[in-house]
Write a protein that holds these residues in place. Sequence first.
Motif, mmCIF file in Angstrom:
data_model
loop_
_atom_site.group_PDB
_atom_site.id
_atom_site.type_symbol
_atom_site.label_atom_id
_atom_site.label_comp_id
_atom_site.label_asym_id
_atom_site.label_seq_id
_atom_site.Cartn_x
_atom_site.Cartn_y
_atom_site.Cartn_z
ATOM 1 N N ARG A 122 0.892 -1.363 -0.014
ATOM 2 C CA ARG A 122 0.163 -0.087 -0.095
ATOM 3 C C ARG A 122 0.988 1.327 0.007
ATOM 4 N NH1 ARG A 122 -2.303 -4.871 2.979
ATOM 5 N NH2 ARG A 122 -4.520 -4.777 2.142
ATOM 6 N N CYS A 125 1.409 2.751 5.528
ATOM 7 C CA CYS A 125 1.254 1.536 6.520
ATOM 8 C C CYS A 125 -0.331 1.818 7.246
ATOM 9 C CB CYS A 125 2.172 1.489 7.433
ATOM 10 S SG CYS A 125 3.694 1.169 6.583
ATOM 11 N N PHE A 126 -1.062 2.997 7.253
ATOM 12 C CA PHE A 126 -2.120 3.152 7.957
ATOM 13 C C PHE A 126 -3.280 3.139 7.004
ATOM 14 C CE2 PHE A 126 1.424 4.950 10.335
ATOM 15 C CZ PHE A 126 1.031 4.920 11.498
ATOM 16 N N TYR A 127 -3.502 1.795 6.585
ATOM 17 C CA TYR A 127 -4.685 1.407 5.600
ATOM 18 C C TYR A 127 -5.896 0.834 6.151
ATOM 19 C CZ TYR A 127 -2.266 -2.765 5.946
ATOM 20 O OH TYR A 127 -1.446 -4.004 6.358
ATOM 21 N N ARG A 128 -6.028 1.256 7.329
ATOM 22 C CA ARG A 128 -7.473 0.387 8.261
ATOM 23 C C ARG A 128 -7.599 1.528 9.237
ATOM 24 N NH1 ARG A 128 -4.889 -5.300 9.827
ATOM 25 N NH2 ARG A 128 -3.225 -3.887 9.898
ATOM 26 N N ALA A 129 -8.937 1.782 9.247
ATOM 27 C CA ALA A 129 -9.658 2.690 10.295
ATOM 28 C C ALA A 129 -10.016 1.976 11.674
ATOM 29 C CB ALA A 129 -10.511 3.642 10.024
ATOM 30 N N VAL A 130 -10.009 2.724 12.602
ATOM 31 C CA VAL A 130 -10.549 2.048 14.068
ATOM 32 C C VAL A 130 -11.808 2.876 14.015
ATOM 33 C CG1 VAL A 130 -10.024 1.760 16.382
ATOM 34 C CG2 VAL A 130 -8.193 1.631 14.787
ATOM 35 N N THR A 139 -13.997 -3.852 15.132
ATOM 36 C CA THR A 139 -13.575 -4.305 13.695
ATOM 37 C C THR A 139 -13.039 -3.192 12.923
ATOM 38 O OG1 THR A 139 -15.341 -5.890 14.045
ATOM 39 C CG2 THR A 139 -14.831 -5.466 11.931
ATOM 40 N N LEU A 140 -12.076 -3.405 12.293
ATOM 41 C CA LEU A 140 -11.307 -2.211 11.437
ATOM 42 C C LEU A 140 -11.970 -2.209 10.180
ATOM 43 C CD1 LEU A 140 -7.577 -3.512 12.174
ATOM 44 C CD2 LEU A 140 -8.886 -1.632 13.178
ATOM 45 N N PHE A 142 -11.294 -0.876 6.014
ATOM 46 C CA PHE A 142 -10.181 -0.792 5.342
ATOM 47 C C PHE A 142 -10.454 0.585 4.414
ATOM 48 C CE2 PHE A 142 -8.981 -5.043 6.073
ATOM 49 C CZ PHE A 142 -7.838 -5.103 5.455
ATOM 50 N N ARG A 143 -9.133 1.444 4.496
ATOM 51 C CA ARG A 143 -9.257 2.647 3.996
ATOM 52 C C ARG A 143 -7.976 2.732 3.061
ATOM 53 N NH1 ARG A 143 -13.424 3.431 6.768
ATOM 54 N NH2 ARG A 143 -14.030 5.211 8.193
ATOM 55 N N ASP A 144 -8.374 3.337 1.661
ATOM 56 C CA ASP A 144 -7.134 3.121 0.881
ATOM 57 C C ASP A 144 -6.302 1.793 0.858
ATOM 58 O OD1 ASP A 144 -7.806 5.902 0.418
ATOM 59 O OD2 ASP A 144 -6.846 6.583 2.249
ATOM 60 N N LYS A 147 -4.059 -2.861 -2.947
ATOM 61 C CA LYS A 147 -2.279 -2.933 -3.028
ATOM 62 C C LYS A 147 -2.143 -2.186 -4.369
ATOM 63 C CE LYS A 147 -1.941 -6.769 -0.167
ATOM 64 N NZ LYS A 147 -1.242 -7.986 0.358
#
Lengths: 159, 159
Positions: A122, A125-130, A139-140, A142-144, A147
């Motif tokens: 990606r 490295c910060f491709y998942r939001a909380v 449950t995370l 996905f954002r951006d 791959k």
Amino acid sequence: MTAEARLTSRDPSFAQRGSTEEVEEGRAFAPKFDTDGLITCVATDARSGDVLMVAHMNAEAMQKTIASGEAWYFSRSRQALWRKGETSGHVQRIVEMRIDCDQDAVWIKVEQEGPGACHTGRRSCFYRAVPLGKAGAVTLEFRDGDKLFDPDKVYRDRS
Amino acid sequence: MTAEARLTSRDPSFAQRGSTEEVEEGRAFAPKFDTDGLITCVATDARSGDVLMVAHMNAEAMQKTIASGEAWYFSRSRQALWRKGETSGHVQRIVEMRIDCDQDAVWIKVEQEGPGACHTGRRSCFYRAVPLGKAGAVTLEFRDGDKLFDPDKVYRDRS
């Protein structure tokens, strides 16, 4: 502190840490390396402002970064000095480097070479939001998360 | 690990850490707290993209952050849970919270209440640049270094 990290942590190019006033308000560069000889570094994309990655530098990585204008890190998992992009080609050219008030964290704004900074393929490295404000298990989301490159190919071809 | 940090690090709202594939590609939130029970958190300004500060959360700080949508940290120097702004009024409302690939760092984009995030009186803790490409001793250069509030007054009046 590991042997490799300790090796270069007393470099004369870094000032001795003085009083709180000197560290916070002065012009002397006195980075505070932790007990492992490392300092936290945040790399942001100079264009978008997004955080690309959080990594660590030892004294030698910091010296090489300052001298070259490209990001060098120290890999805790591999216990080795690491020029960002040495395997992938995804070099980070530094537009600006800053140190924080108590000089125990570094922020670099970078021009990221290639499609991304993350070893998973990606951009960031910060491709998942909380998600916030919800009770119970998190449950995370996905954002951006797409791959942009195949990490197996990029890292294998260049190794 | 300190007693205070350890107290809440086995919370059921966090998943057990699985394989690398699960940690990096899954939706289970399994933050990796270090041996002191802490995880690094980068706070950026949701408007400007600037890094405001780098701090740490323990499990309890993370839970309170997620539940409230406002930043809570764990102060290493004071060894205490710390709601950002509890003394200064300079609260951070979180627009988005993200976790990185190996889930050992958190990025929060925040709306910063009040003039600044830094205890020295600046907007950001990163008010000094490290010049690049120069040999020898490094002399820091102030950037956005003007104090926007009087920290002695702000922290004294509210304590």
